[in-house]
Every structure is written in structure tokens, then in C-alpha cells.
Design an enzyme around this catalytic site. Structure first.
Site, PDB file in Angstrom:
ATOM      1  N   ARG A   1      35.629  36.184  25.694  1.00  0.00           N
ATOM      2  CA  ARG A   1      34.784  37.121  26.447  1.00  0.00           C
ATOM      3  C   ARG A   1      33.381  37.126  25.859  1.00  0.00           C
ATOM      4  NH1 ARG A   1      34.265  39.492  31.363  1.00  0.00           N
ATOM      5  NH2 ARG A   1      34.030  41.755  31.299  1.00  0.00           N
TER       6      ARG A   1
ATOM      7  N   THR B   1      34.297  35.019  39.802  1.00  0.00           N
ATOM      8  CA  THR B   1      35.333  34.686  38.829  1.00  0.00           C
ATOM      9  C   THR B   1      36.251  33.599  39.391  1.00  0.00           C
ATOM     10  OG1 THR B   1      35.193  36.976  38.061  1.00  0.00           O
ATOM     11  CG2 THR B   1      37.086  35.769  37.308  1.00  0.00           C
TER      12      THR B   1
ATOM     13  N   ASN C   1      30.752  36.674  36.041  1.00  0.00           N
ATOM     14  CA  ASN C   1      30.645  37.966  36.719  1.00  0.00           C
ATOM     15  C   ASN C   1      30.219  37.796  38.172  1.00  0.00           C
ATOM     16  OD1 ASN C   1      31.123  40.680  36.820  1.00  0.00           O
ATOM     17  ND2 ASN C   1      29.002  41.234  36.384  1.00  0.00           N
TER      18      ASN C   1
ATOM     19  N   GLU D   1      27.429  39.420  32.753  1.00  0.00           N
ATOM     20  CA  GLU D   1      28.616  40.183  32.362  1.00  0.00           C
ATOM     21  C   GLU D   1      28.242  41.527  31.735  1.00  0.00           C
ATOM     22  OE1 GLU D   1      31.988  39.234  33.622  1.00  0.00           O
ATOM     23  OE2 GLU D   1      31.309  37.369  32.726  1.00  0.00           O
TER      24      GLU D   1
ATOM     25  N   ASP E   1      29.458  44.660  33.246  1.00  0.00           N
ATOM     26  CA  ASP E   1      30.827  45.169  33.074  1.00  0.00           C
ATOM     27  C   ASP E   1      30.907  46.289  32.036  1.00  0.00           C
ATOM     28  OD1 ASP E   1      32.103  43.802  35.060  1.00  0.00           O
ATOM     29  OD2 ASP E   1      32.879  42.214  33.791  1.00  0.00           O
TER      30      ASP E   1
ATOM     31  N   SER F   1      36.882  44.081  30.876  1.00  0.00           N
ATOM     32  CA  SER F   1      37.113  43.163  31.993  1.00  0.00           C
ATOM     33  C   SER F   1      38.329  43.609  32.809  1.00  0.00           C
ATOM     34  CB  SER F   1      37.369  41.767  31.427  1.00  0.00           C
ATOM     35  OG  SER F   1      37.815  40.889  32.439  1.00  0.00           O
ATOM     36  N   SER F   2      38.411  43.064  34.014  1.00  0.00           N
ATOM     37  CA  SER F   2      39.615  43.264  34.838  1.00  0.00           C
ATOM     38  C   SER F   2      40.444  41.988  34.934  1.00  0.00           C
ATOM     39  CB  SER F   2      39.222  43.681  36.258  1.00  0.00           C
ATOM     40  OG  SER F   2      38.536  44.887  36.241  1.00  0.00           O
TER      41      SER F   2
ATOM     42  N   GLY G   1      38.392  38.239  41.675  1.00  0.00           N
ATOM     43  CA  GLY G   1      38.288  39.332  42.647  1.00  0.00           C
ATOM     44  C   GLY G   1      37.775  40.635  42.085  1.00  0.00           C
ATOM     45  N   GLY G   2      37.013  40.587  40.970  1.00  0.00           N
ATOM     46  CA  GLY G   2      36.405  41.802  40.432  1.00  0.00           C
ATOM     47  C   GLY G   2      37.459  42.861  40.158  1.00  0.00           C
TER      48      GLY G   2
HETATM   49  N1  GLY Z   1      33.436  40.078  35.418  1.00  0.00           N
HETATM   50  C1  GLY Z   1      34.638  40.468  36.006  1.00  0.00           C
HETATM   51  C2  GLY Z   1      35.640  40.935  35.004  1.00  0.00           C
HETATM   52  O1  GLY Z   1      35.593  40.530  33.878  1.00  0.00           O
HETATM   53  O2  GLY Z   1      36.464  41.729  35.318  1.00  0.00           O
END
Ligand code: GLY
Length: 579
Positions: free
Chosen positions: A116, A390, A410, A429, A432, A461-462, A481-482
Site C-alpha cells: 500500500r 483498481t 485509486n 491514493e 483514501d 483501503s477497501s 470497484g472502490g
Molecule cells: N483506492 C481504492 C481502495 O484502496 O480501496
């Protein structure tokens, strides 16, 4: 090469594929047992064939090329990641980061490589606020100030050096070739470039590389990236230091600073990947292994599944089933906003959040006939999530090694800014983080203090690369997909739990609730009229979407049938291939 390794899972492989299967079959007769034991033993050795599902045919081909050259799943993961960085510049890149969830078959070792991005050392909590304390629009989304320190190059060097069979340089060959020879613009590229057109035009190098005449290129236009090929070569030749030290690092820092960013040579020299123990859970006989913080993915997934464990979803009518899944999403996403951040900076009650008893308490607050307004749970602001970004790929090699990797820069085309002379498209990023705790980011996600900006910290992050293992089948799952990533993986896990195959998992119609905004979003055709009316009568606000979302890639190894299958989401242009 700087690497931190800690809290890894020593051995998550359970003996049931051999011993447990054998004892079951003893009941059916000794002769049959002997035959099946021999089959199970072969299966436990590996599926024998290689399966890759990724978001682009060129990336899937790159992975298979490296497997055919003698590489394992981890070498293939390097090749696929690097190829995606070239051919999907709107999704991920060596200017970005990601999470590689890996499982090594020979000793059952499972870990998550956390590549990350980190906040630059000069970053500070209020860096995206104006004098009045209000969030400056777009400051954390467009241009070099929005970029975290990339982690993907370090992760690729680490994957190859620690887990691969081939040298990093060999696994990077397909990506370098793609960067030099180019790839053809397709409809999806055009859509993404159109979405980010104004921001791309602000960067001279992004305009030259990704646009034509400062406009979206026509379909079929070939995008060559010679500077990116040279940067990949530096990584191939010098490993980690080829990106984080020396000429490339100097160009990156000078370029970022000239564009208004705050990177320093120290930021790059200090960057380290971290190996983290994934989040584990159990759902109806399925072992769930998923991304750990600084991704919220595994925690939200396991918490939601723990809540759902108390219901017999298959016996419920469609409205009740959808209702309880939404209520589980609502509560798990709420805890995401409240508690999660970078584990190196904040203490999180992870074992409580993923504990079945905690879920039982949450379940007790769910009424089957009535939605719980999110305003009755602690929380803040409301806005609509958007974005499509992503990437994800899934691999199982012939030996049973597996990789689920979700990678990002991102927003589409990240910061939309290419550092001169490097071909490196920067991530954005930093968005986030919670620029201001309680104020939503571009995905409408709110966060609390745990995800406030601090120098060197990783943003929440997701991304949810996941393994599902029910003792008979092992699935490698994930999607871009965010904020909707986690709910998509949750729906796919429920499909898996009901015995469905990879194709059904990626094709399932999707719906989503993320606590705030307090509404169920759903894809066209996900809910029929009767279901919509029933959900509304229980107090749910519905937000029908006019297009589909997600781009899931799943590989399944069926140990009973001794077969591997792979599926890529029909919503994207990806390719799944078993060889
Ligand atoms: N940038 C999308 C995530 O890390 O969730």
C-alpha cells in the site's frame, strides 16, 4: 532491499484434503476409499494446470508466458501485475500499490504482501483543508499533491525475490515488451480517459502519452510508453533500488515537487513492504482468508458473514434475504468508518470486530420487517459514491500455489499526472485518508480519526483479495470497484457457499449498502419490481444504478473433481484461461 516481516501465518493448511477426505470415504468401502485416497493425494499435490483470471487478455497472457517459462504463481503474479500496470493505466500501476494475498502450497504458508502507498513524510493532517478548515475540492484527487509513495515496485521485487522461482528481470519481460510495442485503445479506455480528460490535460506527459491532440484517442490507437519501459528496466536490473534510489528516484522527486507535490528522496528510500497476517473467519464451513488492515476488506467481509451466519439465507424469501444482507453490510461498513486505519499507527479492536459473539450482538439489533436507519447507529455525513478504478487478478498454479491480488492507483488514471522522464503515472491514493474526519472521499466513504493523515502512514483501503476454502473447493476471488469492492466479494462468497461455480460468482447481479449514504444501490436487473416494493415497505431507500459495476476475477480449484476453473467478469474485457 528493505522488508518488514511480522505476524505471518505459519501454516494455514488444514489436513482435511488428505486425512479428512479419506476417513469419509472409508464409510463407503475400502476399495473405493483406496482409489479416492490416491485421487485426493494427487489433488492435494496441486491441480496440475495453471489458471489465471485478470482484467486484460494481455495480462493473463503475460502470466501464462511466465508459467510456461518455469515460473510459479508468484512469478506469474509479478508478470500480471506489471502487465496490468502497462495496459490498464486507468486502474493500477507502478506509481500505485496494492495487496497480494498469497498461499504457498509446499508448506501451506499464507501471507498478505502489503504494498500500500504511504503518506509522504511532509504530509500532515490538514493538508487538504483551506484556511477555514474546509476540504479543498480535488486537492486530494488531481495532481502530485494527491500521490502517496508507491508500493507496487517494492512488492514486485519482494514477490520475485522471496517467493518466485525466476529472477524479477525475467518476470518483467512481458510488461516491458507491452510498454514498448504498445496496446490498442478500447471502449473502456475511452470511457475512463473521457471521465478524467480535464485532469489528464493538466499533465504534459499524461497528455502526450494517453491522449491524442489533447482528446480521448480513437479506438485502436496504439499507446506506447517508452519511458515506462525504461523505468521497468531499471527495476528489472537493480531490483527494489532501481525504483526507490538513484536516477529514477531523483526524477520522481524532482518531477513531483515541480508539479506541486511534497515527495522527498527519503520518502522513497524509506518505503518498505510489510507482510501481514490476513484476516481469517469461518462461514458455514468455509474458511475465509482476506486482506488485513490497512485494508478494511477482510474485516468488513468477515464481520458481515458472521452476522449472516445466524440466518438460513437459502430458506428466506428474496426480500428478507436481501434485507438481512443489507443490514449486515450496513453494520460492517459502519465499523469500518469508525475503527479502521493503518495498523502501524492505530490500535484497532480487530479480534472483537471479527468475533462471532460481537456479530451476534449486532444481529440482535436487526429487525426482519424493518430497516435500521443508519442515523440510529453512530455516524456522520452523506454523499453518493462513484468511481470505477483498481484492478484484480486471481491465479492458481499447477502446484496449488495461489495469489489473489487487488491493485490500485485509486481514481481512474490515478492523479492523472505522469512524472516527466519516468512514464510513472501517479496514484491519488491520499484521497483514501479522511481529509477531514467525517467528510466523505470520492467514494462517499467516511472515516474517523483512525484514518486521519499522518506522515508515513498507509491510507485505509477497501481492496479485498480473498481465499475461500470449504474443504472441497478453494476459490481465489477479488474485484475492483472502490467502496463497493467489499460488498461484491461478500455476495460472491455467499454464491460460493451455496455451491455455485466461478462463472456464477462473477455474473451475479449486485447490490450495495455502505452505511452512508443510507440507501441500497443496485445494478439494473438486480431487483425486480416486487422486490423493490417489498424493500421499500421495510423502510429501505433504493438507488437504482443505470449501469453495472465491478470486474471480478475468480479461479476455483475443485479438489473433489480434480479440476480448476476460471472466470472473468463479463462487465469488463478481462480474460480467464486455464492451461
Ligand atoms: N483506492 C481504492 C481502495 O484502496 O480501496
Amino acid at each position: 532491499m528493505p522488508v518488514i516481516m511480522f505476524s505471518r501465518t505459519p501454516n494455514t493448511k488444514r489436513p482435511r484434503h488428505g486425512a479428512f477426505s479419506l476417513s469419509r470415504r472409508l464409510l463407503r468401502g475400502l476399495a473405493l476409499c483406496l482409489v479416492l485416497f490416491s485421487l485426493a493425494a494427487q489433488a492435494a499435490d496441486g491441480p496440475g494446470r495453471n489458471a489465471i483470471a485478470s482484467a486484460h487478455p494481455a495480462a493473463t497472457a503475460a502470466g501464462h508466458e511466465i508459467l510456461a517459462a518455469g515460473g510459479n504463481a508468484f512469478d506469474a503474479a509479478v508478470a500480471v501485475s506489471a502487465a496490468l500496470a502497462v495496459v490498464e493505466p486507468y486502474s493500477s500501476g507502478i506509481g500505485g500499490g496494492g495487496f497480494w494475498l498469497i498461499h504457498r502450497a509446499e508448506d501451506g504458508f499464507t501471507t498478505m504482501i502489503d504494498g500500500r502507498e504511504r503518506a509522504p513524510l511532509a504530509a500532515h493532517r490538514d493538508m487538504y483543508l483551506d484556511a477555514e478548515g474546509e476540504v479543498i475540492p480535488r486537492a486530494s484527487v488531481d495532481g502530485p499533491l494527491s500521490a502517496g509513495i508507491p508500493g507496487e515496485p517494492a512488492a514486485l521485487a519482494h514477490l520475485a525475490g522471496t517467493y518466485g522461482r525466476l529472477p524479477l528481470a525475467e518476470s518483467l519481460v512481458p510488461a516491458i515488451r507491452l510498454a514498448e510495442e504498445g496496446f490498442a485503445v478500447d471502449a473502456h479506455y475511452r470511457r475512463m480517459a473521457g471521465f478524467r480528460l480535464e485532469a489528464l490535460r493538466a499533465s504534459e506527459d499524461a497528455t502526450r502519452l494517453f491522449l491524442r491532440g489533447a482528446n480521448v484517442p480513437e479506438e485502436g490507437t496504439v499507446i506506447r510508453q517508452l519511458e515506462l519501459a525504461a523505468t521497468l528496466r531499471a527495476l528489472a536490473e537493480r531490483g527494489h533500488d532501481g525504483f526507490y534510489k538513484g536516477e529514477v528516484a531523483e526524477k520522481l522527486v524532482n518531477g513531483v515537487r515541480a508539479g506541486g507535490g511534497i515527495w522527498s528522496l527519503q520518502d522513497l528510500a524509506d518505503y518498505e513492504i510489510v507482510e501481514r497476517d490476513p484476516v481469517h473467519g469461518e462461514y458455514r464451513g468455509i474458511t475465509v482468508t482476506a486482506a488485513a488492515p490497512p485494508s478494511s476488506g477482510g474485516m468488513v467481509l468477515v464481520e458481515a458473514l458472521n452476522i449472516l451466519e445466524g440466518y438460513d439465507l437459502q430458506q428466506m424469501d428474496a426480500a428478507t434475504r436481501t434485507h438481512v444482507i443489507v443490514e449486515a453490510m450496513r453494520r460492517a461498513y459502519r465499523d469500518r468508518a469508525e475503527y479502521l486505519g493503518d495498523p502501524d499507527y492505530v490500535d484497532m479492536p480487530l479480534s472483537r470486530l471479527t468475533h462471532p459473539q460481537y456479530a451476534a450482538g449486532l444481529r440482535a439489533g436487526i429487525r426482519l420487517d424493518r430497516a435500521t436507519p443508519s442515523s440510529l447507529l453512530p455516524g456522520v455525513v452523506d454523499t453518493t459514491p462513484k468511481g470505477e478504478d483498481t484492478t484484480h487478478f486471481s491465479i492458481i498454479d499447477g502446484d496449488g500455489n495461489r495469489v489473489a491480488a487487488t491493485l490500485s492507483i485509486n481514481y481512474p488514471f490515478g492523479a492523472a499526472w505522469v512524472v516527466p522522464g519516468t512514464g510513472v503515472l501517479l496514484n491519488d491514493e491520499m484521497d483514501d485518508f479522511s481529509a477531514k474526519p467525517g467528510v466523505p472521499n470520492v467514494y462517499g466513504l467516511v472515516g474517523a480519526e483512525a484514518n486521519a493523515i499522518e506522515p508515513g502512514k498507509r491510507m485505509l483501503s477497501s481492496m479485498t483479495p480473498t481465499f475461500l476454502d470449504d474443504g472441497e473447493r478453494i476459490a481465489v476471488v477479488g474485484t475492483p470497484g472502490g467502496s463497493r469492492i467489499i460488498s461484491m466479494v461478500l455476495l460472491a462468497a455467499l454464491e460460493f457457499s451455496e455451491g455455485r461455480d466461478a462463472k456464477a460468482m462473477v455474473e451475479r447481479r449486485r447490490f450495495h449498502h455502505q452505511f452512508l449514504p443510507d440507501a441500497i444501490q443496485f445494478e439494473p436487473l438486480a431487483f425486480d419490481d416486487a422486490l423493490q416494493l417489498e424493500l421499500q415497505s421495510r423502510g429501505h431507500e433504493l438507488q437504482p444504478l443505470d449501469s453495472s459495476y465491478g470486474n471480478m476475477h475468480v479461479v476455483i480449484w475443485d479438489l473433489e473433481k480434480r479440476r480448476v476453473e476460471a472466470a472473468s467478469d463479463g462487465r469488463g474485457v478481462g480474460k480467464a484461461e486455464v492451461r
